[in-house]
Design a protein around this motif. Sequence first.
Motif, PDB file in Angstrom:
ATOM      1  N   TYR A  30       9.998 104.355 -44.748  1.00 57.82           N
ATOM      2  CA  TYR A  30      11.015 105.112 -45.474  1.00 57.82           C
ATOM      3  C   TYR A  30      12.406 104.818 -44.907  1.00 57.82           C
ATOM      4  N   GLN A  31      12.541 104.827 -43.582  1.00 58.07           N
ATOM      5  CA  GLN A  31      13.834 104.536 -42.953  1.00 58.07           C
ATOM      6  C   GLN A  31      14.317 103.138 -43.309  1.00 58.07           C
ATOM      7  N   THR A  32      13.410 102.185 -43.324  1.00 59.84           N
ATOM      8  CA  THR A  32      13.760 100.810 -43.675  1.00 59.84           C
ATOM      9  C   THR A  32      14.262 100.745 -45.112  1.00 59.84           C
ATOM     10  N   ALA A  33      13.540 101.367 -46.019  1.00 55.52           N
ATOM     11  CA  ALA A  33      13.944 101.365 -47.428  1.00 55.52           C
ATOM     12  C   ALA A  33      15.273 102.092 -47.618  1.00 55.52           C
ATOM     13  N   PHE A  34      15.421 103.233 -46.969  1.00 46.43           N
ATOM     14  CA  PHE A  34      16.653 104.006 -47.124  1.00 46.43           C
ATOM     15  C   PHE A  34      17.862 103.257 -46.566  1.00 46.43           C
ATOM     16  N   SER A  35      17.670 102.512 -45.468  1.00 50.21           N
ATOM     17  CA  SER A  35      18.787 101.766 -44.887  1.00 50.21           C
ATOM     18  C   SER A  35      19.310 100.706 -45.847  1.00 50.21           C
ATOM     19  N   VAL A  36      18.481 100.277 -46.784  1.00 52.91           N
ATOM     20  CA  VAL A  36      18.903  99.279 -47.756  1.00 52.91           C
ATOM     21  C   VAL A  36      19.467  99.933 -49.013  1.00 52.91           C
ATOM     22  N   VAL A  37      18.758 100.897 -49.553  1.00 52.26           N
ATOM     23  CA  VAL A  37      19.138 101.446 -50.867  1.00 52.26           C
ATOM     24  C   VAL A  37      20.054 102.660 -50.802  1.00 52.26           C
ATOM     25  N   LYS A  38      20.089 103.341 -49.687  1.00 53.37           N
ATOM     26  CA  LYS A  38      20.965 104.515 -49.483  1.00 53.37           C
ATOM     27  C   LYS A  38      20.730 105.608 -50.524  1.00 53.37           C
ATOM     28  N   ASP A  39      19.482 105.744 -50.956  1.00 48.48           N
ATOM     29  CA  ASP A  39      19.121 106.765 -51.936  1.00 48.48           C
ATOM     30  C   ASP A  39      17.717 107.258 -51.597  1.00 48.48           C
ATOM     31  N   HIS A  40      17.588 108.571 -51.379  1.00 50.77           N
ATOM     32  CA  HIS A  40      16.312 109.132 -50.941  1.00 50.77           C
ATOM     33  C   HIS A  40      15.185 108.916 -51.946  1.00 50.77           C
ATOM     34  N   PHE A  41      15.458 109.179 -53.214  1.00 53.21           N
ATOM     35  CA  PHE A  41      14.409 109.058 -54.224  1.00 53.21           C
ATOM     36  C   PHE A  41      13.980 107.602 -54.417  1.00 53.21           C
ATOM     37  N   LEU A  42      14.954 106.702 -54.430  1.00 50.74           N
ATOM     38  CA  LEU A  42      14.640 105.290 -54.579  1.00 50.74           C
ATOM     39  C   LEU A  42      13.865 104.787 -53.356  1.00 50.74           C
ATOM     40  N   ALA A  43      14.242 105.253 -52.170  1.00 46.57           N
ATOM     41  CA  ALA A  43      13.523 104.867 -50.945  1.00 46.57           C
ATOM     42  C   ALA A  43      12.065 105.327 -51.007  1.00 46.57           C
ATOM     43  N   GLU A  44      11.840 106.530 -51.502  1.00 51.13           N
ATOM     44  CA  GLU A  44      10.466 107.019 -51.649  1.00 51.13           C
ATOM     45  C   GLU A  44       9.675 106.160 -52.627  1.00 51.13           C
ATOM     46  N   ASP A  45      10.312 105.759 -53.728  1.00 54.34           N
ATOM     47  CA  ASP A  45       9.644 104.898 -54.703  1.00 54.34           C
ATOM     48  C   ASP A  45       9.285 103.546 -54.084  1.00 54.34           C
ATOM     49  N   ILE A  46      10.181 103.016 -53.277  1.00 51.22           N
ATOM     50  CA  ILE A  46       9.949 101.721 -52.632  1.00 51.22           C
ATOM     51  C   ILE A  46       8.784 101.821 -51.653  1.00 51.22           C
ATOM     52  N   VAL A  47       8.733 102.897 -50.890  1.00 52.09           N
ATOM     53  CA  VAL A  47       7.620 103.087 -49.956  1.00 52.09           C
ATOM     54  C   VAL A  47       6.311 103.192 -50.735  1.00 52.09           C
ATOM     55  N   HIS A  48       6.322 103.912 -51.824  1.00 51.68           N
ATOM     56  CA  HIS A  48       5.129 104.029 -52.671  1.00 51.68           C
ATOM     57  C   HIS A  48       4.680 102.647 -53.153  1.00 51.68           C
ATOM     58  N   GLU A  49       5.620 101.848 -53.669  1.00 49.86           N
ATOM     59  CA  GLU A  49       5.278 100.514 -54.150  1.00 49.86           C
ATOM     60  C   GLU A  49       4.776  99.624 -53.019  1.00 49.86           C
ATOM     61  N   THR A  50       5.342  99.784 -51.833  1.00 42.95           N
ATOM     62  CA  THR A  50       4.902  99.005 -50.681  1.00 42.95           C
ATOM     63  C   THR A  50       3.480  99.385 -50.300  1.00 42.95           C
ATOM     64  N   PHE A  51       3.158 100.660 -50.359  1.00 43.73           N
ATOM     65  CA  PHE A  51       1.783 101.079 -50.076  1.00 43.73           C
ATOM     66  C   PHE A  51       0.810 100.520 -51.119  1.00 43.73           C
ATOM     67  N   LEU A  52       1.249 100.407 -52.351  1.00 44.71           N
ATOM     68  CA  LEU A  52       0.393  99.807 -53.372  1.00 44.71           C
ATOM     69  C   LEU A  52       0.149  98.324 -53.071  1.00 44.71           C
ATOM     70  N   ILE A  53       1.167  97.647 -52.558  1.00 43.86           N
ATOM     71  CA  ILE A  53       0.982  96.255 -52.128  1.00 43.86           C
ATOM     72  C   ILE A  53      -0.019  96.203 -50.983  1.00 43.86           C
ATOM     73  N   LEU A  54       0.121  97.121 -50.038  1.00 40.35           N
ATOM     74  CA  LEU A  54      -0.787  97.147 -48.882  1.00 40.35           C
ATOM     75  C   LEU A  54      -2.238  97.356 -49.308  1.00 40.35           C
ATOM     76  N   ILE A  55      -2.452  98.129 -50.344  1.00 41.46           N
ATOM     77  CA  ILE A  55      -3.813  98.346 -50.836  1.00 41.46           C
ATOM     78  C   ILE A  55      -4.419  97.016 -51.286  1.00 41.46           C
ATOM     79  N   ARG A  56      -3.608  96.181 -51.954  1.00 38.93           N
ATOM     80  CA  ARG A  56      -4.105  94.883 -52.418  1.00 38.93           C
ATOM     81  C   ARG A  56      -4.433  93.939 -51.267  1.00 38.93           C
ATOM     82  N   ILE A  57      -3.700  94.049 -50.156  1.00 37.36           N
ATOM     83  CA  ILE A  57      -3.847  93.083 -49.055  1.00 37.36           C
ATOM     84  C   ILE A  57      -4.397  93.717 -47.781  1.00 37.36           C
ATOM     85  N   ILE A  58      -4.989  94.877 -47.887  1.00 35.42           N
ATOM     86  CA  ILE A  58      -5.387  95.647 -46.709  1.00 35.42           C
ATOM     87  C   ILE A  58      -6.271  94.847 -45.745  1.00 35.42           C
TER      88      ILE A  58
END
Length: 186
Positions: A30-58
């Motif tokens: 979340y901190q990594t995403a927020f440092s780039v996008v500077k938006d809490h909701f967008l950072a949460e969405d990015i973390v969610h999408e990253t976790f979905l990627i992790l599921i594919r490559i776990i």
Amino acid sequence: MLAMYLSLLDTEAQRDKFEWLYHRYAGLMYQTAFSVVKDHFLAEDIVHETFLILIRIIDEVRADDPKETAKFLKVITHNKAVDELRKLGKAQPWSNDALEYQAEEQQADPESVAINAEGFSSLIACVESMDELYRAPLELRMQGYKIAQIAEFLDMNPQTVKVRLYRARKMLLQQLEDETHGSKEG
């Protein structure tokens, strides 16, 4: 949310690994995403999408070294955040702290240690100054991931990864040569 992620995994071992990653690294991601996008909701969405990627490559995610795992997740999350910004048309520069390496002192001679540390610092500075297009694949390759894995992680063609790695190495070599020639002239 964790229950939804876990339901997408096949085996108990995958679920245990994912749950460990989720609890240990969600905040960092979340901190990594927020440092780039500077938006809490967008950072949460990015973390969610990253976790979905992790599921594919776990099965390919190495979780045996927490420091390497953290670097890997930061690179993946950061890349996803930059992609999202590009989609939104408001790309922002990011200062890279993903390469927090320290040179190992292999020689007892203080002069050699100082020279090695200086060279290492120079190399890190060169990598950090690189454009994200080349830095992300290079960081993952330095962590030991294969071309196909990097392509999957960064959602790009393996040939594109090879080209970017080649260009990144070429840029590094050129920057290091320029620094070496500059220090000899001075």
